[in-house]
Write an enzyme that holds these catalytic residues in place. Structure first.
Site, PDB file in Angstrom:
ATOM      1  CG  HIS A  61       3.459  18.983  16.523  1.00 52.71           C
ATOM      2  ND1 HIS A  61       4.836  17.811  17.432  1.00 52.71           N
ATOM      3  CD2 HIS A  61       3.337  18.322  15.286  1.00 52.71           C
ATOM      4  CE1 HIS A  61       4.970  17.267  16.416  1.00 52.71           C
ATOM      5  NE2 HIS A  61       4.652  17.458  14.974  1.00 52.71           N
ATOM      6  CD  GLU A 113      -1.152  21.218  13.217  1.00 52.96           C
ATOM      7  OE1 GLU A 113      -0.029  20.573  12.819  1.00 52.96           O
ATOM      8  OE2 GLU A 113      -1.890  21.418  12.167  1.00 52.96           O
ATOM      9  CB  THR A 148       0.667  23.450   9.721  1.00 58.24           C
ATOM     10  OG1 THR A 148       1.089  22.296  11.114  1.00 58.24           O
ATOM     11  CG2 THR A 148      -0.419  23.982  11.156  1.00 58.24           C
ATOM     12  CB  CYS A 178       2.186  25.627   7.129  1.00 61.93           C
ATOM     13  SG  CYS A 178       3.459  24.584   7.636  1.00 61.93           S
ATOM     14  CG  ASN A 208       6.011  16.972   6.889  1.00 55.45           C
ATOM     15  OD1 ASN A 208       6.515  16.706   6.591  1.00 55.45           O
ATOM     16  ND2 ASN A 208       6.460  16.736   8.172  1.00 55.45           N
ATOM     17  CB  SER A 250       9.939  16.239  11.094  1.00 56.79           C
ATOM     18  OG  SER A 250       9.822  15.260  10.699  1.00 56.79           O
TER      19      SER A 250
HETATM   20  S1  SF4 Z   1       6.454  25.472   9.698  1.00 59.34           S
HETATM   21 FE1  SF4 Z   1       4.864  24.090   8.741  1.00 59.34          FE
HETATM   22  S2  SF4 Z   1       5.385  21.727   9.510  1.00 59.34           S
HETATM   23 FE2  SF4 Z   1       7.139  23.453  10.613  1.00 59.34          FE
HETATM   24  S3  SF4 Z   1       6.098  22.968  12.628  1.00 59.34           S
HETATM   25 FE3  SF4 Z   1       5.631  25.254  11.206  1.00 59.34          FE
HETATM   26  S4  SF4 Z   1       3.487  24.497  10.852  1.00 59.34           S
HETATM   27 FE4  SF4 Z   1       4.897  22.532  11.543  1.00 59.34          FE
END
Ligand code: SF4
Length: 282
Positions: A61, A113, A148, A178, A208, A250
């Site tokens: 993060h 984050e 993200t 992301c 997420n 995760s």
């Molecule tokens: S890919 Fe996206 S969800 Fe995974 S750690 Fe990186 S920013 Fe976070």
């Protein structure tokens, strides 16, 4: 599991083998993964002042430059597992702030984050709902960046609201949601549109995962959030033809597999016949 989380876990295990290690905050918001790290003897500290090992790891993060400086000033060795896509968001914030924009983050105010993204700023706003836009003050230049793991559609909606509320302002938006989050969200929508019941697997405090639950609930009336297979309830699947399965970025594959096995086992027990388990895990 996204590459950012997977790499951070691998780095933590590697450093734990080499010597005592403390992680700043939760490495991932998944209790199963956290218990594996704990079993390896890895300590967790919520503040650098409480670290008792010579090495400290920053999670995927990320954290602020101020926190990193404070950590190094204490003589600690820093291992950075910050995801490269979180670094992109940090660079966007720094560029906007340097160019004189008032930074607005779309995200959860207390999320680690977001605290990292705002930690080097003296003035900023964080918003996550329509009402937060109404509470925003006017600035001639507003620079918007997203946490993200926010739902991309929600972010675009809030940026649009900001532009409409402040038509005289220069509103610059840098899309920092992301790619793994966007892909997971779009796969989940596709799956939720076909499913009678959707199961979302992930930690209760995983942003997420919670965003996936909300997104799926817009397309399917029966959505359930589980952390492990033990949370799955047989009554959820009554008369279901298609069960949708997705997971936060995760969530380890083994946990998703156990949940899928449990759904199929419930199906056998109650004698219902789901046509399929549709995966939304792109
Ligand atoms: S890919 Fe996206 S969800 Fe995974 S750690 Fe990186 S920013 Fe976070």
């Amino acid at each position: 599991m996204c590459f950012g989380v997977r790499d951070a876990i691998a780095l933590a295990l590697e450093h734990a083998d080499a010597g005592p290690l403390t992680i700043l905050g939760d490495l991932v918001h998944n209790p199963t993964v956290l218990s594996v790290l704990e079993a390896k003897g890895i300590a967790v500290a919520q503040d650098v002042a409480h670290v008792k090992t010579p090495t400290l790891m920053v999670t995927a993060h990320g954290t602020s430059g101020r926190t990193l400086a404070r950590t190094r000033a204490l003589g600690l060795t820093v291992v950075e597992a910050t995801c490269p896509l979180v670094h992109v968001a940090h660079r966007a914030v720094a560029t906007l702030a340097r160019a004189g924009y008032h930074v607005v983050i779309v995200g959860q105010r207390d999320h680690v984050e977001v605290r990292g993204l705002t930690g080097d700023l003296d003035r900023f706003d964080v918003l996550v709902e329509d009402d937060d836009v109404l509470a925003l003050e006017e600035y001639p230049r507003l620079g918007v960046v997203a946490q993200t793991t926010q739902a991309a559609q929600k972010v675009l909606h809030l940026v649009d609201l900001i532009r409409r509320r402040f038509p005289q302002s220069d509103v610059r938006f840098v899309d920092t949601v992301c790619k793994p989050t966007k892909e997971r969200q779009s796969a989940a929508v596709e799956m939720a549109c076909q499913a009678d019941v959707v199961i979302v697997v992930g930690g209760r405090s995983s942003n997420n995962t919670r965003e996936l639950v909300q997104t799926c609930a817009r397309y399917c009336a029966r959505v359930h959030h589980v952390e492990t297979d033990a949370d799955v309830r047989p009554e959820w699947f009554a008369a279901a033809q298609i069960v949708g399965l997705t997971a936060g970025t995760s969530t380890p594959d083994e946990i998703i597999d156990c949940v899928e096995a449990r759904i199929r086992q419930v199906d056998d027990q109650i004698g219902a016949m789901p046509r399929s388990v549709a995966e939304g895990l792109r």
